[in-house]
Motif scaffolding. Structure first.
Motif, mmCIF file in Angstrom:
data_model
loop_
_atom_site.group_PDB
_atom_site.id
_atom_site.type_symbol
_atom_site.label_atom_id
_atom_site.label_comp_id
_atom_site.label_asym_id
_atom_site.label_seq_id
_atom_site.Cartn_x
_atom_site.Cartn_y
_atom_site.Cartn_z
ATOM 1 N N GLN A 75 0.832 -1.204 0.000
ATOM 2 C CA GLN A 75 0.000 0.000 0.000
ATOM 3 C C GLN A 75 0.876 1.267 0.000
ATOM 4 O O GLN A 75 0.574 2.250 -0.695
ATOM 5 C CB GLN A 75 -0.923 -0.008 1.224
ATOM 6 C CG GLN A 75 -2.017 1.038 1.218
ATOM 7 C CD GLN A 75 -2.983 0.887 0.046
ATOM 8 O OE1 GLN A 75 -3.159 -0.227 -0.486
ATOM 9 N NE2 GLN A 75 -3.586 1.979 -0.370
ATOM 10 N N LEU A 76 1.945 1.192 0.790
ATOM 11 C CA LEU A 76 2.875 2.336 0.827
ATOM 12 C C LEU A 76 3.509 2.561 -0.556
ATOM 13 O O LEU A 76 3.651 3.703 -1.005
ATOM 14 C CB LEU A 76 3.975 2.087 1.865
ATOM 15 C CG LEU A 76 3.561 2.181 3.336
ATOM 16 C CD1 LEU A 76 4.708 1.722 4.242
ATOM 17 C CD2 LEU A 76 3.147 3.599 3.713
ATOM 18 N N ILE A 77 3.849 1.466 -1.198
ATOM 19 C CA ILE A 77 4.461 1.588 -2.540
ATOM 20 C C ILE A 77 3.468 2.217 -3.502
ATOM 21 O O ILE A 77 3.823 3.088 -4.314
ATOM 22 C CB ILE A 77 4.912 0.193 -3.026
ATOM 23 C CG1 ILE A 77 6.124 -0.284 -2.197
ATOM 24 C CG2 ILE A 77 5.279 0.209 -4.503
ATOM 25 C CD1 ILE A 77 6.420 -1.762 -2.334
ATOM 26 N N LYS A 78 2.206 1.822 -3.397
ATOM 27 C CA LYS A 78 1.182 2.375 -4.275
ATOM 28 C C LYS A 78 1.042 3.879 -4.044
ATOM 29 O O LYS A 78 0.971 4.670 -4.999
ATOM 30 C CB LYS A 78 -0.148 1.667 -4.017
ATOM 31 C CG LYS A 78 -1.216 2.020 -5.015
ATOM 32 C CD LYS A 78 -2.517 1.313 -4.682
ATOM 33 C CE LYS A 78 -3.623 1.793 -5.616
ATOM 34 N NZ LYS A 78 -4.926 1.238 -5.226
ATOM 35 N N LEU A 79 1.010 4.270 -2.761
ATOM 36 C CA LEU A 79 0.895 5.700 -2.431
ATOM 37 C C LEU A 79 2.128 6.480 -2.911
ATOM 38 O O LEU A 79 2.014 7.599 -3.418
ATOM 39 C CB LEU A 79 0.733 5.880 -0.918
ATOM 40 C CG LEU A 79 -0.611 5.434 -0.343
ATOM 41 C CD1 LEU A 79 -0.552 5.404 1.188
ATOM 42 C CD2 LEU A 79 -1.722 6.383 -0.801
ATOM 43 N N ALA A 80 3.285 5.845 -2.724
ATOM 44 C CA ALA A 80 4.521 6.514 -3.161
ATOM 45 C C ALA A 80 4.523 6.707 -4.668
ATOM 46 O O ALA A 80 4.965 7.742 -5.173
ATOM 47 C CB ALA A 80 5.727 5.685 -2.728
ATOM 48 N N LYS A 81 4.020 5.721 -5.370
ATOM 49 C CA LYS A 81 3.941 5.851 -6.830
ATOM 50 C C LYS A 81 3.038 7.004 -7.244
ATOM 51 O O LYS A 81 3.215 7.590 -8.306
ATOM 52 C CB LYS A 81 3.414 4.542 -7.443
ATOM 53 C CG LYS A 81 4.463 3.468 -7.568
ATOM 54 C CD LYS A 81 3.867 2.274 -8.301
ATOM 55 C CE LYS A 81 4.939 1.248 -8.609
ATOM 56 N NZ LYS A 81 4.390 0.137 -9.410
ATOM 57 N N GLU A 82 2.083 7.298 -6.404
ATOM 58 C CA GLU A 82 1.175 8.413 -6.696
ATOM 59 C C GLU A 82 1.773 9.754 -6.268
ATOM 60 O O GLU A 82 1.121 10.793 -6.371
ATOM 61 C CB GLU A 82 -0.169 8.180 -5.999
ATOM 62 C CG GLU A 82 -0.940 7.008 -6.609
ATOM 63 C CD GLU A 82 -2.152 6.593 -5.780
ATOM 64 O OE1 GLU A 82 -2.391 7.219 -4.716
ATOM 65 O OE2 GLU A 82 -2.839 5.640 -6.187
ATOM 66 N N GLY A 83 2.997 9.688 -5.743
ATOM 67 C CA GLY A 83 3.685 10.939 -5.401
ATOM 68 C C GLY A 83 3.675 11.275 -3.928
ATOM 69 O O GLY A 83 4.096 12.375 -3.556
#
Lengths: 367, 190
Positions: free
Chosen positions: B11-19
């Protein structure tokens, strides 16, 4: 080493790491690999126990996390997880590194365009405008970089014209507050130009005359225009031109003075039908100058000796005996020619090679 | 209220990908120790390890959009980057990891500053002295397996080898390390 040993080693490691067993208790599970397992587990557990020595110093993680987050936020480059569009792919292709030289070139071009625009706009600037200082600076740069006095004079004349044109514009726009100062500057510029023309005159009178005439012409034109423009201007403005026109009279006089001292140009040759110019003019051939004065050439004219008539004057005898002389007789003496008989006694023949001897000096012949 | 530490890596990776920079900060905090340890085991000083750790995560942030394509756990992804950072470092300094000789470490140990000599530093020096004589891939497998506590499968992903090859490599590396340590012990006795 086989697969079973590897599996046994991994199980033992997991048990030891979990703190559930020691090396010996773990090895006891696999007696067939006991010795080899023990050796491997001792090294592995030594390394595992040493891992805590490789942890970062206290405080590093929290501080570096804040630093990293701030840096990422500053870069403001959120990673894009959605499929890239064509435009985005193009943007990715021309990445920042590739755009550095392009950006540099664009920056230079932009600078040139802006500076060119500023220079162009400053040419039309008049006193009181923001770009007027740029115009004056450019004039000074041009003057400082000119190579000779002719260029100096031409630039100075241009500056005179510029100032007077600015005065015209100021009068037209009724910005009278700037007029007086501009007139003063134009007067000073005329004086400077005159000085330059005088310097040029020392080197080249023709050029000095051209320059003075050019300046005179400009001042004449400006006088006409400004006289018309000042008709509707306040009297103070019209009066402020008095000095300008006074200086312009000096210019006119200078031009005339230079013209007077310039010799008239040679008259052009008559426009006769051109004849074919000789390509080679015959020239006298040079002769060698005589090194010695000419001498008369000897001629073989044989002139016979004239006979000397004997004189009757007696020679008094002297007691002084004369020594006999051996006077040589002339050789190659031409023979006497026959002379017609006259009353004169015939010439005596002079004996050749006969010495004259005086035998008796006392016996003098009687007359 | 949901805290960053309540969110799992994916989930953190997904959020990070969103900036979301803070999400990436949480990922950093979770994995920086492993990255640091991996680097410090191969480096001579902790300052370099700190600098390179931050560089690893900055590179990871920039490579995040293509992360899923790699199909490896996030820590393995980070350690792959760390491995490349180390290679770059050795290339810049003109020496390979294997060229860090035991003499270098002994030389540094001969003039230690008393205030700087802590138990941790000595242990680090001991590990470095033990493993620097080994081949580069031996060092790597030992660090990943026993200092970073990666599984054979994760180690295989980082090293871009099969799991079986990693097991063989690990076995040989342990034997070599033990032999090196015994030789070192014998030299001290003599």
């Amino acid at each position: 080493m086989n697969k079973e040993f590897n599996e046994a080693l991994q199980v033992c490691l997991d048990l030891i790491r979990g703190g559930r067993e020691t090396i010996e208790s773990a090895v006891a599970r696999y007696p067939e690999f006991a010795d080899e397992l023990r050796e491997q587990l001792e090294v592995a557990t030594w390394l595992t126990s040493a891992s805590s020595a490789l942890d970062p110093r206290p405080g590093f993680v929290a501080a570096s996390r804040r630093r990293l987050v701030v840096r990422i936020q500053q870069e403001n480059q959120p990673p894009v997880s959605v499929p890239l569009t064509f435009g985005e792919r193009l943007q990715q292709f021309f990445s920042a590194k590739q755009l550095v030289p392009v950006g540099f070139v664009l920056l230079i071009m932009l600078g040139l365009i802006v500076s060119g625009t500023v220079v162009s706009a400053s040419r039309k600037a008049i006193p009181g405008d923001g770009l007027y200082s740029v115009k004056l600076t450019l004039e000074q740069i041009a003057m400082a970089t000119s190579m000779d006095e002719k260029s100096d004079a031409e630039l100075s004349i241009q500056m005179v014209e510029n100032r007077l044109t600015e005065v015209q514009t100021l009068i037209v726009e009724e910005r009278y507050e700037e007029v007086a100062e501009t007139i003063q500057e134009s007067t000073e510029q005329i004086s400077k130009t005159l000085e330059i023309i005088k310097n040029v005159n020392e080197e080249d009178r023709f050029l000095a005359y051209d320059l003075a005439a050019q300046l005179d012409g400009i001042l004449g034109e400006q006088k006409v225009i400004i006289s018309v423009l000042t008709q509707n201007a306040p009297d103070s403005i019209a009066n402020s031109f008095v000095r300008v026109w006074a200086v312009s009279e000096v210019v006119k006089l200078t031009a005339e003075n230079i013209a007077n001292i310039i010799p008239p140009p040679p008259a052009p040759p008559p426009t006769a039908i051109p004849t074919k110019a000789p390509t080679s003019t015959p020239r006298p051939r040079p002769t060698l100058a005589p090194t010695q004065p000419p001498q008369p050439t000897p001629t073989k004219t044989s002139k016979p000796p004239t006979a000397v008539p004997p004189t009757n004057t007696p020679v008094p005898p002297t007691n002084t005996p004369l020594p006999p002389t051996n006077t040589p007789a002339p050789t190659n003496t031409p023979a006497p020619t026959a002379i017609p008989p006259t009353n004169t006694p015939p010439p005596t023949r002079v004996p050749t090679s006969t010495p004259i001897t005086v035998s008796n000096p006392t016996a003098t012949p009687s007359p | 209220m949901l805290q960053w530490h309540d969110i799992d890596d994916n989930q953190l990776i997904k959020l990070a990908k969103e900036g979301e920079a803070e999400a990436f900060g949480e990922l950093y905090e979770r994995h920086v120790n492993a990255v640091y340890r991996f680097l410090y085991a191969r480096l001579d000083n902790s300052m370099d390890a700190e600098d390179f750790s931050e560089e690893v995560f900055l590179r990871a942030w920039n490579s995040l959009p293509s992360y899923h394509e790699r199909g490896v756990p996030f820590l393995a992804f980070l350690l792959i980057i760390a491995r490349n950072v180390l290679i770059d470092h050795y290339r810049r300094n003109g020496r390979s990891p294997q060229q860090v000789t035991i003499e270098d470490i002994q030389l540094r140990d001969s003039n230690p500053e008393p205030s700087e000599v802590t138990a941790r530093n000595l242990k680090h020096a001991e590990i470095r002295k033990a493993i620097t004589r080994l081949r580069d891939d031996y060092q790597e497998v030992l660090v990943l397996r026993f200092l970073n506590d990666l599984s054979p499968n994760e180690t295989a992903q980082v090293m871009n080898r099969s799991t079986g090859a990693v097991r063989v490599l690990q076995h040989r590396a342990i034997v070599a390390l033990r032999k090196t340590m015994e030789e070192e012990h014998e030299q001290r006795i003599q």
